[in-house]
Design a protein around this motif. Structure first.
Motif, PDB file in Angstrom:
ATOM      1  N   GLN A  18      -0.376  62.733 -83.361  1.00 25.77           N
ATOM      2  CA  GLN A  18      -0.343  62.366 -81.950  1.00 25.77           C
ATOM      3  C   GLN A  18       0.711  61.304 -81.648  1.00 25.77           C
ATOM      4  OE1 GLN A  18      -4.352  61.160 -81.028  1.00 25.77           O
ATOM      5  NE2 GLN A  18      -5.263  63.062 -81.778  1.00 25.77           N
ATOM      6  N   VAL A  19       1.128  60.561 -82.676  1.00 27.77           N
ATOM      7  CA  VAL A  19       2.075  59.465 -82.446  1.00 27.77           C
ATOM      8  C   VAL A  19       3.322  59.581 -83.317  1.00 27.77           C
ATOM      9  CG1 VAL A  19       0.268  57.868 -81.721  1.00 27.77           C
ATOM     10  CG2 VAL A  19       0.848  58.034 -84.139  1.00 27.77           C
ATOM     11  N   ALA A  20       3.386  60.576 -84.193  1.00 28.56           N
ATOM     12  CA  ALA A  20       4.515  60.701 -85.107  1.00 28.56           C
ATOM     13  C   ALA A  20       5.767  61.130 -84.355  1.00 28.56           C
ATOM     14  CB  ALA A  20       4.194  61.708 -86.206  1.00 28.56           C
ATOM     15  N   PRO A  21       6.939  60.681 -84.817  1.00 27.50           N
ATOM     16  CA  PRO A  21       8.190  61.130 -84.186  1.00 27.50           C
ATOM     17  C   PRO A  21       8.430  62.607 -84.454  1.00 27.50           C
ATOM     18  CG  PRO A  21       8.646  59.828 -86.149  1.00 27.50           C
ATOM     19  CD  PRO A  21       7.175  59.717 -85.910  1.00 27.50           C
ATOM     20  N   PRO A  22       9.265  63.261 -83.673  1.00 27.42           N
ATOM     21  CA  PRO A  22       9.533  64.690 -83.892  1.00 27.42           C
ATOM     22  C   PRO A  22      10.140  64.931 -85.276  1.00 27.42           C
ATOM     23  CG  PRO A  22      10.309  63.984 -81.727  1.00 27.42           C
ATOM     24  CD  PRO A  22       9.937  62.737 -82.460  1.00 27.42           C
ATOM     25  N   GLY A  23       9.726  66.003 -85.890  1.00 30.34           N
ATOM     26  CA  GLY A  23      10.251  66.373 -87.199  1.00 30.34           C
ATOM     27  C   GLY A  23       9.608  65.669 -88.366  1.00 30.34           C
ATOM     28  N   GLU A  24       8.555  64.879 -88.130  1.00 30.91           N
ATOM     29  CA  GLU A  24       7.892  64.161 -89.228  1.00 30.91           C
ATOM     30  C   GLU A  24       7.077  65.145 -90.063  1.00 30.91           C
ATOM     31  OE1 GLU A  24       7.243  59.910 -90.409  1.00 30.91           O
ATOM     32  OE2 GLU A  24       8.778  61.214 -89.621  1.00 30.91           O
ATOM     33  N   THR A  25       7.219  65.027 -91.383  1.00 29.96           N
ATOM     34  CA  THR A  25       6.502  65.891 -92.327  1.00 29.96           C
ATOM     35  C   THR A  25       5.594  65.024 -93.170  1.00 29.96           C
ATOM     36  OG1 THR A  25       8.365  67.425 -92.409  1.00 29.96           O
ATOM     37  CG2 THR A  25       6.732  67.578 -94.167  1.00 29.96           C
ATOM     38  N   PHE A  26       4.319  65.392 -93.284  1.00 33.94           N
ATOM     39  CA  PHE A  26       3.344  64.616 -94.032  1.00 33.94           C
ATOM     40  C   PHE A  26       3.259  65.154 -95.456  1.00 33.94           C
ATOM     41  CE2 PHE A  26       2.134  62.481 -90.261  1.00 33.94           C
ATOM     42  CZ  PHE A  26       2.149  63.416 -89.244  1.00 33.94           C
ATOM     43  N   ILE A  27       3.407  64.250 -96.427  1.00 28.53           N
ATOM     44  CA  ILE A  27       3.501  64.645 -97.831  1.00 28.53           C
ATOM     45  C   ILE A  27       2.234  64.297 -98.601  1.00 28.53           C
ATOM     46  CG2 ILE A  27       4.815  64.334 -99.966  1.00 28.53           C
ATOM     47  CD1 ILE A  27       7.250  63.686 -98.237  1.00 28.53           C
ATOM     48  N   ALA A  28       1.770  63.051 -98.495  1.00 27.39           N
ATOM     49  CA  ALA A  28       0.608  62.610 -99.282  1.00 27.39           C
ATOM     50  C   ALA A  28      -0.153  61.568 -98.487  1.00 27.39           C
ATOM     51  CB  ALA A  28       1.043  62.044-100.625  1.00 27.39           C
ATOM     52  N   CYS A  29      -1.465  61.502 -98.741  1.00 32.54           N
ATOM     53  CA  CYS A  29      -2.337  60.550 -98.053  1.00 32.54           C
ATOM     54  C   CYS A  29      -3.270  59.935 -99.090  1.00 32.54           C
ATOM     55  CB  CYS A  29      -3.133  61.256 -96.955  1.00 32.54           C
ATOM     56  SG  CYS A  29      -4.105  60.135 -95.935  1.00 32.54           S
ATOM     57  N   VAL A  30      -3.342  58.597 -99.123  1.00 32.51           N
ATOM     58  CA  VAL A  30      -4.101  57.873-100.137  1.00 32.51           C
ATOM     59  C   VAL A  30      -5.091  56.944 -99.444  1.00 32.51           C
ATOM     60  CG1 VAL A  30      -3.955  56.349-102.150  1.00 32.51           C
ATOM     61  CG2 VAL A  30      -2.090  57.944-101.649  1.00 32.51           C
ATOM     62  N   HIS A  31      -6.319  56.921 -99.939  1.00 33.65           N
ATOM     63  CA  HIS A  31      -7.329  55.996 -99.430  1.00 33.65           C
ATOM     64  C   HIS A  31      -7.333  54.750-100.309  1.00 33.65           C
ATOM     65  CE1 HIS A  31     -11.420  54.279 -98.903  1.00 33.65           C
ATOM     66  NE2 HIS A  31     -11.264  54.691 -97.661  1.00 33.65           N
ATOM     67  N   ALA A  32      -7.400  53.574 -99.675  1.00 37.11           N
ATOM     68  CA  ALA A  32      -7.370  52.307-100.400  1.00 37.11           C
ATOM     69  C   ALA A  32      -8.297  51.320 -99.720  1.00 37.11           C
ATOM     70  CB  ALA A  32      -5.947  51.752-100.459  1.00 37.11           C
ATOM     71  N   GLU A  33      -8.695  50.296-100.468  1.00 44.32           N
ATOM     72  CA  GLU A  33      -9.546  49.238 -99.941  1.00 44.32           C
ATOM     73  C   GLU A  33      -9.007  47.891-100.382  1.00 44.32           C
ATOM     74  OE1 GLU A  33     -13.188  48.846-102.997  1.00 44.32           O
ATOM     75  OE2 GLU A  33     -13.142  50.765-101.911  1.00 44.32           O
ATOM     76  N   SER A  34      -9.084  46.914 -99.503  1.00 47.38           N
ATOM     77  CA  SER A  34      -8.554  45.595 -99.801  1.00 47.38           C
ATOM     78  C   SER A  34      -9.590  44.772-100.561  1.00 47.38           C
ATOM     79  CB  SER A  34      -8.168  44.878 -98.505  1.00 47.38           C
ATOM     80  OG  SER A  34      -9.324  44.596 -97.738  1.00 47.38           O
ATOM     81  N   GLY A  35      -9.180  43.574-100.944  1.00 45.64           N
ATOM     82  CA  GLY A  35     -10.099  42.665-101.606  1.00 45.64           C
ATOM     83  C   GLY A  35      -9.828  42.546-103.090  1.00 45.64           C
ATOM     84  N   PRO A  36     -10.636  41.753-103.788  1.00 51.01           N
ATOM     85  CA  PRO A  36     -10.442  41.578-105.231  1.00 51.01           C
ATOM     86  C   PRO A  36     -10.739  42.856-105.990  1.00 51.01           C
ATOM     87  CG  PRO A  36     -12.509  40.577-104.538  1.00 51.01           C
ATOM     88  CD  PRO A  36     -11.796  41.010-103.289  1.00 51.01           C
ATOM     89  N   SER A  37     -10.503  42.803-107.293  1.00 50.61           N
ATOM     90  CA  SER A  37     -10.755  43.965-108.136  1.00 50.61           C
ATOM     91  C   SER A  37     -12.204  44.429-107.994  1.00 50.61           C
ATOM     92  CB  SER A  37     -10.471  43.619-109.603  1.00 50.61           C
ATOM     93  OG  SER A  37     -10.953  44.634-110.458  1.00 50.61           O
TER      94      SER A  37
END
Length: 257
Positions: A18-37
């Motif tokens: 919905q907000v990506a510029p024209p011609g943007e191609t999505f390659i990979a998506c990673v889930h992450a969480e902040s904080g200590p180990s």
């Protein structure tokens, strides 16, 4: 879990589209969480209220690699649905360092906009394949020397369609020669064969005796109850050898066109 990952990535792509510029191609998506180990958080969780504080202060994100950017979305704490975009970096200017790929929990430090110090992000092993793809945007020197090797080399993306994988020759180039099997060395003929000793040869001038002819074969007597074709009539013509349905080469065989 693979189904959940696929659903979450689809939600992120839908959100970014919905907000990506024209011609943007999505390659990979990673889930992450902040904080200590997470290992340290598990140990401190035994202390009253400390574990609750860690959980409440932890933030969740999705990191998406595109053909031109690394985009970071917030993620809902309870259902992991993607939220608003909190940062977007050009691939050649991704501010990440101290990346460490580990067996269970990998980690990296990203300089978020508005923060005075880098934010530690922890990535679980179920997202390791996506993290390997994300490593194509890691700048040189950002990976910890003690890190496990990435499946995708640092700074190199996956090959585009039509390009060979690393280690494979380009079309039209000779490949690695196959190993030679056992046998005589190349370019040297086999040694000439030696004749059998004279003791095993037939006497000179005397041919081998002609083999005795077997007596003419006698037909077996007919078995009781067996059907014997009438004399002078040939057997019925044999059915031609028609292949079984579904064999390779026949019309309609799966995978054959």
């Amino acid at each position: 879990m693979a189904f959940l990952r696929a659903k979450q990535k689809a939600q992120v792509i839908e959100k970014l589209s919905q907000v990506a510029p024209p011609g943007e191609t999505f390659i990979a998506c990673v889930h992450a969480e902040s904080g200590p180990s997470p290992w340290l958080a598990a140990a401190l969780g035994e202390i009253p209220l400390v574990g609750l504080i860690i959980v409440l202060t932890r933030r969740y994100y999705f990191l998406t690699l595109t053909n031109s950017h690394v985009v970071i979305n917030s993620a809902n704490r309870w259902n992991n649905r993607p939220g608003d975009v909190v940062a977007a970096f050009p691939r050649h200017a991704f501010p990440v360092n101290r990346v460490k790929r580990a067996s269970i929990w990998s980690s990296m430090y990203i300089q978020m906009p508005g923060n005075s110090s880098p934010t530690r992000l922890n990535i679980h092993r179920i997202w390791r394949a996506e993290m390997d793809q994300l490593s194509a945007a890691f700048p040189p020197g950002s990976i910890d020397p003690s890190s496990q090797p990435f499946d995708t080399p640092q700074g190199q993306g996956y090959p585009m369609p039509g390009q060979p994988m690393p280690g494979q020759p380009m079309p039209g180039q000779p490949g690695i020669p196959s190993q030679q099997g056992f046998g005589a060395p190349q370019g040297q003929p086999y040694p000439p064969q030696q004749p059998y000793p004279a003791a095993h040869a037939a006497p000179q001038g005397q041919p081998y005796p002609a083999p005795h002819a077997y007596p003419p074969a006698q037909p077996y007597p007919p078995q009781p109850g067996a059907q014997v074709p009438p004399q002078g009539q040939p057997y019925p013509p044999q059915v031609p050898n028609v292949p079984y349905p579904g064999q390779p080469g026949q019309q309609g065989y799966p995978g054959q066109h």
